[in-house]
Design an enzyme around this catalytic site. Structure first.
Site, mmCIF file in Angstrom:
data_model
loop_
_atom_site.group_PDB
_atom_site.id
_atom_site.type_symbol
_atom_site.label_atom_id
_atom_site.label_comp_id
_atom_site.label_asym_id
_atom_site.label_seq_id
_atom_site.Cartn_x
_atom_site.Cartn_y
_atom_site.Cartn_z
ATOM 1 N N LYS A 39 17.646 51.620 60.940
ATOM 2 C CA LYS A 39 18.534 52.779 61.136
ATOM 3 C C LYS A 39 19.592 52.493 62.197
ATOM 4 O O LYS A 39 19.487 51.516 62.937
ATOM 5 C CB LYS A 39 17.703 54.001 61.505
ATOM 6 C CG LYS A 39 16.964 53.885 62.815
ATOM 7 C CD LYS A 39 15.943 55.004 62.937
ATOM 8 C CE LYS A 39 15.180 54.868 64.238
ATOM 9 N NZ LYS A 39 14.019 55.758 64.277
ATOM 10 N N ARG A 138 8.645 67.505 64.363
ATOM 11 C CA ARG A 138 9.999 67.237 63.858
ATOM 12 C C ARG A 138 9.990 67.511 62.357
ATOM 13 O O ARG A 138 10.506 68.517 61.909
ATOM 14 C CB ARG A 138 10.376 65.791 64.186
ATOM 15 C CG ARG A 138 11.807 65.451 63.921
ATOM 16 C CD ARG A 138 12.231 64.145 64.579
ATOM 17 N NE ARG A 138 11.512 62.970 64.103
ATOM 18 C CZ ARG A 138 11.763 61.727 64.535
ATOM 19 N NH1 ARG A 138 12.685 61.514 65.449
ATOM 20 N NH2 ARG A 138 11.082 60.696 64.060
ATOM 21 N N TYR A 268 46.246 53.857 83.451
ATOM 22 C CA TYR A 268 46.820 55.203 83.338
ATOM 23 C C TYR A 268 46.548 56.006 84.603
ATOM 24 O O TYR A 268 45.470 55.872 85.207
ATOM 25 C CB TYR A 268 46.171 55.956 82.176
ATOM 26 C CG TYR A 268 46.662 55.529 80.813
ATOM 27 C CD1 TYR A 268 48.002 55.665 80.447
ATOM 28 C CD2 TYR A 268 45.769 55.003 79.886
ATOM 29 C CE1 TYR A 268 48.432 55.277 79.190
ATOM 30 C CE2 TYR A 268 46.191 54.617 78.625
ATOM 31 C CZ TYR A 268 47.527 54.763 78.284
ATOM 32 O OH TYR A 268 47.948 54.383 77.051
ATOM 33 N N MET A 316 41.697 52.881 75.747
ATOM 34 C CA MET A 316 41.022 52.939 74.455
ATOM 35 C C MET A 316 40.837 51.549 73.831
ATOM 36 O O MET A 316 39.792 51.248 73.261
ATOM 37 C CB MET A 316 41.792 53.842 73.493
ATOM 38 C CG MET A 316 41.090 54.028 72.173
ATOM 39 S SD MET A 316 42.034 55.011 71.027
ATOM 40 C CE MET A 316 41.495 56.647 71.476
HETATM 41 C C1 LIG Z 1 12.836 55.093 64.648
HETATM 42 C C2 LIG Z 1 11.540 55.190 63.991
HETATM 43 C C3 LIG Z 1 10.683 54.081 63.957
HETATM 44 C C4 LIG Z 1 10.974 52.784 64.692
HETATM 45 O O1 LIG Z 1 11.007 52.998 66.077
HETATM 46 P P1 LIG Z 1 10.845 51.789 67.108
HETATM 47 O O2 LIG Z 1 10.257 52.391 68.300
HETATM 48 O O3 LIG Z 1 12.207 51.254 67.356
HETATM 49 O O4 LIG Z 1 9.980 50.788 66.467
HETATM 50 C C5 LIG Z 1 9.515 54.198 63.240
HETATM 51 N N1 LIG Z 1 9.180 55.347 62.592
HETATM 52 C C6 LIG Z 1 9.969 56.436 62.616
HETATM 53 C C7 LIG Z 1 9.559 57.664 61.895
HETATM 54 C C8 LIG Z 1 11.175 56.402 63.328
HETATM 55 O O5 LIG Z 1 11.950 57.484 63.361
#
Ligand SMILES: *Cc1c(COP(=O)(O)O)cnc(C)c1O
Length: 382
Positions: A39, A138, A268, A316
């Site tokens: 991700k 969550r 700036y 920037m």
């Molecule tokens: C982000 C995430 C992970 C991985 O997290 P790390 O701590 O970087 O290994 C695993 N499972 C879920 C549900 C996550 O949201």
């Protein structure tokens, strides 16, 4: 026309990514598989390239991402392994997820019914993982009555196949493991409950990075490491006991060099005022590249010729550093923003500490304009 590396680039050493993956593999053994989490643009390292690399050259069979959008980008880049979206899915994304064969979480009847309808419409079967609520609050369904109700509903839906069951640990990096064990017990209860209803999913997964390192009892069939793959062990007690390697160096270039006198200003609004004769280098990046200007205000620096060059200001697209104390700086010299150069290193830990953010946060905000250059095995795109 080849632009080379552009104004600013991240160099990602794929050999280190593979070595980190192999260390995870060695540790979890043959009965468990790693499902790397890509991700947030693979922690800034480039979603598509990382997906192609780990699926194509590291033997990864399943990739986890947060969003359907990310999963579709992987599919369109040619990643054909299994893909699981771990986060809650807005309803608009369901048709694409079904079409591309992307697995999703399920934790309520409304979503299950919606996916079933779409799968039937497309003449497909959608693979879902039941997300169990064990403490994060969550997404997820609580074991017991709620889970029973969901199972009742799922049993009647022929467009859906329950492929997996998982939960997420909320403080697995902490020294005190008691809450992790509590979540583990709740999860085992949910597994037994499903078994009692005749459901035995193929994918059973609990561990994130921190837990992958220490929570062997909770391995089940898969683990979901993100940060470990990128060379970061989040455990608070023993840090990086596997010797994982951070694969990234962030570079920019010196585009101008000048001498200024006491009383002259830089940037700036005359942001920096010189109180002595100084040598100033202009660099080819700015906050438009996702570099946080707070690092300038907090006394951050880059490395040029193996030496620290403190920031004077940042715009920037360009920034200014003090190179008075660095001999032999030349036009077009490389500056290292993150990573090692000679004896000096800006580690991700120091970088994110100065920023006041977690290190995934620091990586995830690196801008799209920063080119990603891949070094090492199988690199085939810049
Ligand atoms: C982000 C995430 C992970 C991985 O997290 P790390 O701590 O970087 O290994 C695993 N499972 C879920 C549900 C996550 O949201």
């Amino acid at each position: 026309m080849d632009l080379g590396v552009g104004n600013t680039y991240l160099e990602v050493d794929l050999k280190k990514i593979k070595a980190n993956l192999m260390k995870i593999k060695d540790h979890i053994g043959k009965d468990c598989e790693a499902m790397p989490v890509l991700k947030a643009n693979a922690a800034g390292m480039g979603l598509e390239e990382m997906g192609l690399f780990i699926a194509g050259e590291c033997g990864v069979k399943t990739i986890a991402v947060a969003q359907v959008f990310e999963a579709v980008r992987l599919r369109e880049a040619g990643v054909d392994c299994k893909i699981l979206v771990m986060g809650g899915v807005p309803y608009d994304n369901v048709p694409a997820a079904v079409e591309y064969g992307i697995q999703m979480p399920v934790f309520n009847r409304e979503f299950a019914t919606l996916v079933d309808k779409e799968a039937n419409k497309q003449g497909k079967k959608s693979k879902l993982h039941i997300k169990i609520e064990t403490g994060m609050n969550r997404i997820g369904v609580k074991p017991g009555e709620d889970l029973d109700g969901l199972v009742d509903c799922l049993k009647g839906l022929d467009g859906i196949e329950i492929t997996g069951i998982y939960t997420h640990l909320v403080e697995s990096q902490a020294v005190d493991k008691s809450f992790s064990y509590r979540q583990f017990d709740l999860f085992k209860g949910a597994l037994a409950q499903l078994k009692g209803r005749g459901i035995s999913p193929k994918y059973i997964h609990v561990c994130n990075s921190a837990a992958t390192v220490w929570f062997n009892e909770a391995y089940f069939t898969h683990v979901r490491p993100g940060r470990l793959v990128y060379g970061m062990d989040p455990n608070a007690d023993v840090n990086n006991r596997w010797g994982l390697e951070f694969p990234v160096t962030w570079h920019a270039f010196v585009t101008n060099l000048k001498e200024i006198e006491a009383g002259e200003t830089v940037g700036y609004n005359r942001y920096f005022k010189a109180d002595r004769h100084m040598r100033v280098a202009t660099l080819s990046f700015g906050y438009g590249d996702g570099y946080n200007r707070n690092l300038v205000l907090k006394g951050g620096h880059v490395i040029i010729n193996g030496k620290r060059a403190p920031f004077l200001d940042m715009c920037m697209d360009q920034s200014f550093v003090d190179v008075t104390a660095i001999e032999d700086v030349k036009m077009n010299n490389r500056a290292v923003l993150l990573g090692r150069d000679g004896e000096e290193e800006i580690s991700l830990l120091d970088f994110s500490k100065l920023l006041g953010e977690g290190y995934m946060n620091a990586m995830a905000t690196i801008g799209e304009r920063v080119r990603r250059i891949y070094k090492g095995m199988g690199a085939h795109r810049c």
